[in-house]
Design a protein around this motif. Sequence first.
Motif: not given
Length: 293
Positions: A5-11, A41-43, A204-206, A208-210, A222-224, A226-228
């Motif tokens: 799993f990962r939690f991936a916040p942006s600072p 860390i999504e920076d 971009s977000y898309q 690098s997240v991939v 597992v995320r909110g 809003d990203l569905y």
Amino acid sequence: MRPVFRFAPSPNGRLHLGHACSALLNQRMAQACGGRLLLRIEDIDVTRCTPEYEDAIYRDLAWLGVEWETPVRRQSEHFHEYRDLLDRLIGEELVYPAFMSRGEVRAAIVEAEAKGGRWPRDPDGAPLYPGLDRRLGKRERRRRIDRGDPYAWRLDMAAALERVAPPLAWTELADEGMHVAAEVEARPQDWGDVIVARRDIPTSYQLSVVADDALQGISHVVRGRDLYLATSVQRLLQQIFGFAAPAYFHHRLVTGPDGRKLSKSQGDTGIAELRERGVTPAGIRAMVGLDEI
Ligand code: GLU
């Protein structure tokens, strides 16, 4: 293999109750299935992300009782990996340099709508990129790039869709028990020619997240909620690169007292503010509906 799993916040701001919900839920689901939890860390947005916000993320998560593996992956240290993926898309002619300014986009849409019909909007309500420069010749592109015209790399959605075998879908876990799953049809076409990279930031977000979900072997995202819908574009990119798809669980959003989505500027729902007001980690878990841990 253990689930990852990962939690991936942006600072780019302080964590709020929505982040706490995501982080705690990731931890709970990972623990329930003997999985690992990574923090990423999504920076990539180097102008808005700061080391202070990053330190605050570590502090807030540790206080909440979230434990993660080290080293933490910081996206700003991996631009060369995203660049390699971007180069693959350029090589396969699945992206094009998009030069149209906001004003030009607006004018093209006004003109198209004057001829009849409403211009298509993406799921966020933004008009799709008209892509008048999609078919520019190689020499003209080169000329504009050399001249210093601003541009972004956009996905040629039609070409990208031709590259992948239908049907494109993702597995959405129907509850956090992880056993009830639904196949959701991915509809990347609803987003049009999305931005894959900027001129100055090769991602971009898309993208690098991939890239990171694949490189880090993430099995569960597992995320909110809003990203569905953004998952559609991520599934398309995964398919193009030949990456395995994780399973997804998009949890309900924590809303503010006014019922609206939380933002990083809302002081009354910030983790640090709540801590200063004497709220305990158990209190936060109760506030986000995860108090039975
Ligand atoms: N970095 C994103 C955010 O803070 C989350 C990305 C994701 O979980 O896919 O909203």
